[in-house]
Enzyme design. Sequence first.
Site, mmCIF file in Angstrom:
data_model
loop_
_atom_site.group_PDB
_atom_site.id
_atom_site.type_symbol
_atom_site.label_atom_id
_atom_site.label_comp_id
_atom_site.label_asym_id
_atom_site.label_seq_id
_atom_site.Cartn_x
_atom_site.Cartn_y
_atom_site.Cartn_z
ATOM 1 N N LYS A 44 0.800 -1.203 0.000
ATOM 2 C CA LYS A 44 0.000 0.000 0.000
ATOM 3 C C LYS A 44 0.848 1.275 0.000
ATOM 4 O O LYS A 44 0.349 2.355 -0.275
ATOM 5 C CB LYS A 44 -0.877 0.043 1.275
ATOM 6 C CG LYS A 44 -1.768 -1.135 1.487
ATOM 7 C CD LYS A 44 -2.481 -0.991 2.854
ATOM 8 C CE LYS A 44 -3.136 -2.282 3.253
ATOM 9 N NZ LYS A 44 -3.550 -2.223 4.683
ATOM 10 N N ASP A 104 14.828 -0.421 -0.416
ATOM 11 C CA ASP A 104 15.827 -0.708 0.621
ATOM 12 C C ASP A 104 16.728 -1.823 0.085
ATOM 13 O O ASP A 104 17.623 -1.566 -0.712
ATOM 14 C CB ASP A 104 15.111 -1.055 1.927
ATOM 15 C CG ASP A 104 16.070 -1.152 3.105
ATOM 16 O OD1 ASP A 104 17.264 -0.876 2.927
ATOM 17 O OD2 ASP A 104 15.632 -1.491 4.208
ATOM 18 N N ASP A 158 3.889 3.452 6.428
ATOM 19 C CA ASP A 158 3.279 3.137 7.717
ATOM 20 C C ASP A 158 4.263 2.536 8.707
ATOM 21 O O ASP A 158 5.330 2.046 8.356
ATOM 22 C CB ASP A 158 2.157 2.116 7.514
ATOM 23 C CG ASP A 158 2.712 0.700 7.238
ATOM 24 O OD1 ASP A 158 3.559 0.565 6.336
ATOM 25 O OD2 ASP A 158 2.317 -0.242 7.947
HETATM 26 P P1 IMP Z 1 13.055 -4.039 0.254
HETATM 27 O O1 IMP Z 1 12.535 -5.305 -0.408
HETATM 28 O O2 IMP Z 1 14.076 -4.305 1.321
HETATM 29 O O3 IMP Z 1 13.559 -3.021 -0.784
HETATM 30 O O4 IMP Z 1 11.808 -3.445 1.058
HETATM 31 C C1 IMP Z 1 11.281 -2.217 0.797
HETATM 32 C C2 IMP Z 1 9.881 -2.161 1.378
HETATM 33 O O5 IMP Z 1 9.932 -2.169 2.811
HETATM 34 C C3 IMP Z 1 9.209 -0.854 0.995
HETATM 35 O O6 IMP Z 1 8.412 -0.998 -0.163
HETATM 36 C C4 IMP Z 1 8.371 -0.522 2.206
HETATM 37 O O7 IMP Z 1 7.076 -1.094 2.076
HETATM 38 C C5 IMP Z 1 9.092 -1.171 3.354
HETATM 39 N N1 IMP Z 1 9.940 -0.184 4.067
HETATM 40 C C6 IMP Z 1 11.286 -0.113 4.036
HETATM 41 N N2 IMP Z 1 11.730 0.884 4.810
HETATM 42 C C7 IMP Z 1 10.632 1.471 5.349
HETATM 43 C C8 IMP Z 1 10.441 2.581 6.235
HETATM 44 O O8 IMP Z 1 11.361 3.258 6.704
HETATM 45 N N3 IMP Z 1 9.157 2.888 6.554
HETATM 46 C C9 IMP Z 1 8.092 2.176 6.064
HETATM 47 N N4 IMP Z 1 8.227 1.142 5.224
HETATM 48 C C10 IMP Z 1 9.486 0.777 4.868
#
Ligand code: IMP
Length: 179
Positions: A44, A104, A158
């Site tokens: 979301k 991330d 969130d």
């Molecule tokens: P990745 O697969 O490690 O790139 O995860 C990224 C996902 O984690 C994003 O799409 C967000 O939904 C969630 N996310 C990562 N960091 C944050 C944060 O600081 N606040 C909220 N959601 C986060």
Amino acid sequence: MSLDDDVERVLYSQEQIATRVREMGEQISRDYAGRHPLLVTVLKGAFIYMADLCRVLTVDCDIDFMAVSSYGNAAHSSGIVRIVKDLETPLEGRDVLIVEDVLDSGLTLKYLTRNLMSRGANSLEISALLLKNPAPAVTPRYVGFECPNEFVVGYGLDYAERYRNLPYIGVLKKSVYEG
Ligand code: IMP
Ligand code: MG
């Protein structure tokens, strides 16, 4: 108590976000001129970014949504993803632009980009509002802000489903999640 009381500091104000999203929209409109991209958001977190970005695009575009759930520890992305809600749009020949909130590790998007490309998309690029990791598993074509490695909320993002409606992006106080 208001939501603002749980925020340690504001990272990007409503005005800074609006300015940056407009700049990104102008760049994307130039790059996709004469084409008809499909904007895809993974629900979301990016819903507000998607809503603002699509309204500054001057190209004709379609919009679709997906929802995924990650297996394993929720705090760390495993890269193994189950599609909970799939796209309704066939991807054959489409120019897909993924509109993402935070990039991330990039593991979720690495899985998704492979999955979407295997459906015959013509091209696939990523527009991430926030880039947390200098070396994610996928390379975004467009980045809003290079963000410090802290937990941020607001503007769609969130913590435990709260704070999405804050109009700015801020760092959440540690006391909120450390109890
Ligand atoms: P990745 O697969 O490690 O790139 O995860 C990224 C996902 O984690 C994003 O799409 C967000 O939904 C969630 N996310 C990562 N960091 C944050 C944060 O600081 N606040 C909220 N959601 C986060
Ligand atoms: Mg997300």
